[in-house]
Design an enzyme around this catalytic site. Structure first.
Site, mmCIF file in Angstrom:
data_model
loop_
_atom_site.group_PDB
_atom_site.id
_atom_site.type_symbol
_atom_site.label_atom_id
_atom_site.label_comp_id
_atom_site.label_asym_id
_atom_site.label_seq_id
_atom_site.Cartn_x
_atom_site.Cartn_y
_atom_site.Cartn_z
ATOM 1 N N HIS A 29 -9.286 -5.360 -3.441
ATOM 2 C CA HIS A 29 -8.512 -4.684 -4.477
ATOM 3 C C HIS A 29 -7.051 -5.090 -4.334
ATOM 4 C CE1 HIS A 29 -11.211 -1.385 -6.241
ATOM 5 N NE2 HIS A 29 -11.978 -2.279 -5.668
ATOM 6 N N PRO A 74 -6.637 12.809 2.677
ATOM 7 C CA PRO A 74 -7.221 11.520 2.291
ATOM 8 C C PRO A 74 -6.435 10.733 1.239
ATOM 9 C CG PRO A 74 -8.422 13.313 1.268
ATOM 10 C CD PRO A 74 -7.420 13.948 2.175
ATOM 11 N N LYS A 90 -5.687 6.590 4.731
ATOM 12 C CA LYS A 90 -5.230 6.111 6.037
ATOM 13 C C LYS A 90 -6.171 6.457 7.195
ATOM 14 C CE LYS A 90 -1.862 3.683 5.264
ATOM 15 N NZ LYS A 90 -2.867 2.855 4.614
ATOM 16 N N TYR A 140 0.305 1.358 1.936
ATOM 17 C CA TYR A 140 -1.095 1.448 1.501
ATOM 18 C C TYR A 140 -1.920 0.287 2.062
ATOM 19 C CZ TYR A 140 -4.895 2.930 -1.596
ATOM 20 O OH TYR A 140 -6.098 3.394 -2.087
ATOM 21 N N TYR A 147 -5.107 6.846 -9.346
ATOM 22 C CA TYR A 147 -4.581 8.087 -8.777
ATOM 23 C C TYR A 147 -3.808 8.765 -9.896
ATOM 24 C CZ TYR A 147 -5.424 6.348 -3.971
ATOM 25 O OH TYR A 147 -5.976 5.890 -2.800
HETATM 26 C C1 PHB Z 1 -12.673 7.010 -1.505
HETATM 27 O O1 PHB Z 1 -13.129 6.089 -2.193
HETATM 28 O O2 PHB Z 1 -13.410 7.833 -0.962
HETATM 29 C C2 PHB Z 1 -11.208 7.137 -1.373
HETATM 30 C C3 PHB Z 1 -10.388 6.120 -1.837
HETATM 31 C C4 PHB Z 1 -9.011 6.260 -1.730
HETATM 32 C C5 PHB Z 1 -8.475 7.391 -1.162
HETATM 33 C C6 PHB Z 1 -9.293 8.394 -0.687
HETATM 34 C C7 PHB Z 1 -10.674 8.266 -0.784
HETATM 35 O O3 PHB Z 1 -7.128 7.529 -1.096
#
Ligand code: PHB
Length: 392
Positions: free
Chosen positions: A76, A292, A296, A384, A203
């Site tokens: 990604h 989450p 990280k 990130y 997001y």
């Molecule tokens: C997930 O795909 O579970 C996931 C992806 C990004 C995040 C948190 C969880 O920031």
């Protein structure tokens, strides 16, 4: 009947941290025993995190053909931040020359377990650790699946046994000894059998609260929306769940499918007061928890392990204690940066129950500062995709 076995490093926990550490130690000829309370099937099927930093993928590359991160996982090159009706892409390679990989943690665990077993690792499932001691000889006192007592004598013990760590009290003195923060919201997470709704992760900060559109595979998608920490995952119908998600990502039409798993993830930030005492150390979720939002958790566990591997090599191969004496400070340097990043992403994207209109408008101002500024976007992209790791 008690069985006593001897090894150089006893590792409690066959998650990403414990397994990776056994792999790195084996590369310099240090033998270890890894034990986990769970069965192999449980470990390989529990759905956890999904995003690997570039440095994590590069470490998994050292498993050779066993790592499928680059073949089954997907690279990604950015994420989208969505707010105030618009999406803004953060272009990782353009900003920092790095990427992340979407590769579910349980797939990485299958790779690690297969690689370690092929390498002759002593890896035991279904072993419940009762306590660890560091008296004359560091010892792990455990029960095997059939109820027999197992004692592992080692030069060093590592607790990589997750947030309910049994090893942690031997390091911190009490099971909770640490810095702690809770959040007034949680994530309602689903797994759905459907094609992807977007190519990259979204997001979203919306007037209804946060949502994250993530993926697991071409046919399975992972999505979350902000909820009350006490929410009952079974209280909503599938139609209501899709309604909640869709309202939080205006501008995208989500492709719906059957929902086959749902869970509520509570948010915590935690850092243990101590990461090492004598010849016992803790790593990964045993040592810290992050919310989450910044993806990280697993990556931070990997970074701990890189540092601990170097410190154990110096200690066990050269009798040099300097790196192990500096281990906690070195690990905490990154841990607190990751704590800040995870808290920052969380606070910028979620609404709190007591938020005022001022708070909401300030959040939009903050998001604009990030997406409209190369410096702001670069800060996010650097964190990130992962700050550089020391050489393994
Ligand atoms: C997930 O795909 O579970 C996931 C992806 C990004 C995040 C948190 C969880 O920031």
């Amino acid at each position: 009947m008690t069985t006593t076995v001897r090894t150089r490093v006893a590792i409690v926990g066959a998650g990403p941290a414990g397994l990776l550490l056994s792999h790195l130690l084996a590369q310099s000829g240090i033998d270890s025993i890894v034990v986990d309370q769970r069965t192999r099937e449980q470990i390989e099927s529990t759905i956890r995190a999904g995003i690997l930093e570039q440095g994590t993928v590069e470490l998994l590359d050292t498993l050779g053909d066993f790592s499928r991160a680059r073949t089954v996982g997907t690279r990604h090159n950015g994420i989208e931040l969505r707010f105030a009706g618009h999406g803004h892409r953060i272009d990782f390679p353009g900003l920092v020359g790095r990427s992340v990989w979407l590769y579910p943690q349980h797939e990485a665990l299958k790779d690690l377990i297969a690689a370690r077993l092929a390498g002759g690792q002593d890896l035991r499932f279904g072993v419940t650790v009762e306590r660890v001691e560091d008296n004359d000889i560091p010892r792990v006192i455990a029960k095997e699946a059939d109820g027999q007592e197992l004692i592992i004598e080692a030069d060093f013990i590592v607790g990589a046994d997750g947030s309910r760590s049994v090893v942690r009290p031997a390091v911190t003195g009490t099971s909770q000894g640490g810095y702690f923060r809770e959040y007034p919201f949680a994530w309602f997470g689903i797994l759905t059998e459907a094609p992807a709704s977007a190519e990259e992760l979204i997001y979203s900060n919306s007037p209804d609260g946060f949502a994250l559109i993530s993926q697991r595979s071409p046919t399975v998608q992972r999505m979350y929306f902000q909820c009350d920490p006490d929410a009952d995952p079974n209280a909503l119908s599938e139609e209501e769940i899709w309604g909640m998600l869709q309202a939080r990502v205006p501008g995208t039409t989500l492709t719906e499918g059957p929902i086959f798993q749902r869970d509520v993830l509570r948010f915590r930030s935690f850092v243990a007061h101590e990461l090492r005492k004598g010849r016992i150390a803790i790593v990964g979720d045993a040592a810290h928890t992050v919310p989450p939002t910044g993806a990280k958790g697993m990556n931070l566990a990997v970074a701990d392990v890189v540092l601990l591997n170097r410190a154990l090599q110096a200690l066990l191969l050269e009798n040099d204690e300097r790196l192990i004496d500096g281990f906690a400070d070195a690990a905490l340097h990154r841990i607190w940066k990751a704590q800040h990043f995870s808290w920052w992403m969380t606070s910028m994207l979620h609404s709190t129950p007591e938020a005022t209109e001022f708070d909401h408008r300030r959040q939009l101002g903050e998001l604009r500062s990030v997406v409209e500024s190369e410096a702001g976007s670069t800060f996010l992209a650097e964190a990130y995709t992962g700050w550089p790791l020391p050489a393994a």
